[in-house]
Design an enzyme around this catalytic site. Structure first.
Site, PDB file in Angstrom:
ATOM      1  CD  GLU A  72      13.974 -15.181   3.648  1.00 20.33           C
ATOM      2  OE1 GLU A  72      12.995 -15.649   4.252  1.00 20.33           O
ATOM      3  OE2 GLU A  72      14.657 -14.224   4.075  1.00 20.33           O
TER       4      GLU A  72
ATOM      5  CG  ASP B 179      -1.879   1.119   1.279  1.00 19.57           C
ATOM      6  OD1 ASP B 179      -2.809   1.076   0.468  1.00 19.57           O
ATOM      7  OD2 ASP B 179      -1.722   2.043   2.101  1.00 19.57           O
TER       8      ASP B 179
HETATM    9  C1  GLC Z   1      -4.119   3.258  -0.548  1.00 19.07           C
HETATM   10  C2  GLC Z   1      -5.381   2.429  -0.453  1.00 19.07           C
HETATM   11  C3  GLC Z   1      -6.485   3.300   0.068  1.00 19.07           C
HETATM   12  C4  GLC Z   1      -6.100   3.799   1.440  1.00 19.07           C
HETATM   13  C5  GLC Z   1      -4.768   4.532   1.401  1.00 19.07           C
HETATM   14  C6  GLC Z   1      -4.218   4.730   2.786  1.00 19.07           C
HETATM   15  O1  GLC Z   1      -4.210   4.242  -1.527  1.00 19.07           O
HETATM   16  O2  GLC Z   1      -5.683   1.847  -1.681  1.00 19.07           O
HETATM   17  O3  GLC Z   1      -7.720   2.631   0.115  1.00 19.07           O
HETATM   18  O4  GLC Z   1      -7.087   4.667   1.931  1.00 19.07           O
HETATM   19  O5  GLC Z   1      -3.795   3.805   0.695  1.00 19.07           O
HETATM   20  O6  GLC Z   1      -3.808   3.509   3.336  1.00 19.07           O
END
Ligand code: GLC
Length: 557
Positions: A260, A212
């Site tokens: 790994e 993310d």
């Molecule tokens: C990313 C995710 C989103 C989230 C953001 C903060 O963009 O896809 O849904 O709100 O990160 O974690």
């Protein structure tokens, strides 16, 4: 069933289904999707013909940002189930030949994470606070934030804490909501912790990690104000927190952890929104991430020239590193395709959601284009992502009551940005009225967001029974994509085509080519001579390909 022979780099050509747990299927009957619901629907996903599932965050979370605020990276959110449910889900999916990708959120945790709570208690200057970005405020009494950074969700990126003696204290950084404090990736504890989290989930059988906000992790430790370079500071080495060079070192160590496993079957996928494609390509150099999401393709308008450019750029950028392209039309952060493609402006841009929502949409036109776009996407070389509900042709729900909205974007902009709830409405499975089989008959609560009653025609059951449905189109497209070697290869050759038409061949290694023709022009066009139609996104008109329609043909050798 997964066996050793299938441990090739499966992710290079995979069809990956994005499963947003809260809205997929509710097993417990509390109106919230959960792992029991997902387990029960695995046979549905197997019959749809996907290769892997990417689960949005399923960890323990106070849900200030729908699970992207994690309080325990090694536990399942109790509303979703238990670790035993996750283990069972992973092994049941594997038994069906489906791989599991989980979502890791390394940029920030929850303000309820034990580390953040102990940082608050430990006070200024402590080792506990060094895991985050705590700083004194500016101004005589520290009453102003340490710098001018703004939260991506609106408002300042800093929140002031009250120290344990009750006095107004330091400020901490959160690039998203205040409940999502940013980790300090300069702190060795943070690196060690996430390496352990990766091993924890790989050890439980996860086949991949979606990372993310992957370009945001490292910050300039001086935390300077944003340089005044006119319209924004471009991401890159000089930017205080976006796409800095030192982020790559983190992903090289993550790659070593993925590797790994000597079968080479674990995949790292970065969520990176960058306007500069060259800089994006750096993340997939050898020894780093395997793939990144293709947001330029997702954001592209329904226009032949623009699509061709973005497809060519994608392939050209990936060619030197050998990383496969990804093709993405939608996800849990953006407007659903049938709504988007029915507007006069068919592009998408996170920062202009309000404008896009102000445009009227023609759902019939949008659906026709979404069908054509699905077949275009599945015909391109690389891996393809399908956000849950796209296979049903669900639309963006734009009329949710204000008091039911949950997205922090909506709240933090005081409703100026409508946010992302409209693409997160629970799926309709069966029956003629809400909850459309999303929850069991014994449910004690309604779905956490209300489903439009018109979705009675878009349930899984209704679409399975209807030959021309979006679901049958997706399933047939995925079946052919799997069966035709040409579509799983890497080759692609553009063919001459009239204005507004995209036509290309996917040559087979030793079989015939599959040809894809997409008509984005206003009138019908003839199909290339000498091919047999394998699949079309809509009815052909006396051998002609109507506007906003895609056909796949078997090209004659
Ligand atoms: C990313 C995710 C989103 C989230 C953001 C903060 O963009 O896809 O849904 O709100 O990160 O974690």
């Amino acid at each position: 069933m997964l066996n050793r022979a299938s441990f090739r780099p499966w992710w290079r050509t995979a069809a990956i289904y994005q499963l947003y747990v809260r809205s997929f299927a509710d097993g417990a009957g509390d109106g919230i999707g959960d792992l029991a619901g997902a387990r029960a629907r695995l046979p549905y996903l197997a019959s749809l013909g996907i290769d892997a599932i990417w689960f949005n965050p399923w960890y323990a979370s106070p849900m200030a940002d729908a699970g992207y605020d994690i309080s325990d990276y090694r536990a399942i959110e109790p509303a979703f189930g238990t670790l035993a449910d996750a283990d069972a889900l992973i092994s049941e999916a594997h038994a069906l030949g489906i791989r599991i990708i989980i979502d890791v959120v390394p940029n920030h945790g929850s303000d309820q994470h034990p580390w953040f709570r102990s940082a608050l208690a430990a006070g200024p200057g402590s080792a506990e606070r060094a895991r985050f970005w705590f700083r004194p405020g500016r101004g005589i009494r520290g009453e102003r934030p340490p710098n001018d950074w703004q939260s991506i969700f609106g408002g300042p990126a800093w929140t002031r804490v009250t120290e344990s003696d009750g006095s107004p204290g330091e400020w901490y950084l959160h690039l998203f909501a205040p409940e999502q404090p940013d980790f300090n990736w300069g702190c060795p504890d943070v690196r060690a912790e996430f390496e352990d989290v990766l091993r924890f989930w790989f050890g439980r059988g996860a086949d991949g990690i979606r990372i993310d906000s992957a370009a945001l992790l490292t910050k300039d430790p001086a935390l300077p104000d944003l340089p005044d370079t006119g319209p924004g500071t471009p991401p890159g080495p000089a930017h205080p927190y976006t796409d800095r060079d030192d982020v790559h070192d983190i992903y090289r160590s993550w790659r070593a952890i993925a590797d790994e496993d000597e079968t080479g079957s674990r995949v790292l996928i970065g969520e990176i929104w960058l306007p500069d494609a060259q800089r994006l390509a750096r993340y997939v150099t050898p020894g780093e991430l395997h793939t990144v999401f293709n947001f330029p393709y997702l954001s592209c308008p329904w226009d032949a020239g623009a699509l061709r450019r973005v497809i060519e750029q994608t392939l050209a950028l990936n060619a030197p590193t050998g990383a496969p392209a990804t093709w993405v039309l939608s996800n849990h952060d953006v407007d659903r395709t049938v709504t988007r493609y029915g507007r006069a402006d068919t592009a998408f841009d996170l920062e202009r959601r309000r404008y896009f929502h102000s445009l009227p949409t023609d759902l019939e036109l949008g659906t026709r284009r979404a069908r054509a776009a699905a077949l275009l996407t599945m015909a391109l070389p690389g891996s393809v992502y399908i956000y849950q509900g796209e296979e049903l042709g669900l639309w963006e729900v734009q009329d949710i009551d204000d008091d039911l909205r949950e997205d922090p974007i909506w709240r933090r902009t005081n409703g100026a940005d409508p946010g992302r709830d409209g693409c997160r409405v629970p799926l309709p499975w069966s029956g003629t009225e809400p909850p459309f089989g999303f929850s069991p008959d014994s449910a004690v609560a309604s779905p956490w967001l209300p489903q439009p009653k018109e979705w009675r025609d878009l349930t899984v059951a209704a679409e399975l029974a209807s030959a021309g449905s979006m679901l049958r189109l997706y399933a047939e497209g995925l079946r052919i994509r799997r069966a035709e070697g040409a579509l799983r290869g890497t080759g692609m050759r553009w063919l001459p085509a009239p204005d507004g038409v995209l036509a290309f061949d996917r040559p087979g290694a030793d079989g015939p080519a599959v040809r894809c023709v997409v008509n984005l022009s206003p009138g019908p066009v003839p199909l290339p001579a000498g091919g047999t139609v394998l699949l079309a996104s809509g009815p052909l008109d006396r051998g002609l390909l109507p506007p906003d329609t895609t056909a796949w043909l078997r090209a004659e050798p």
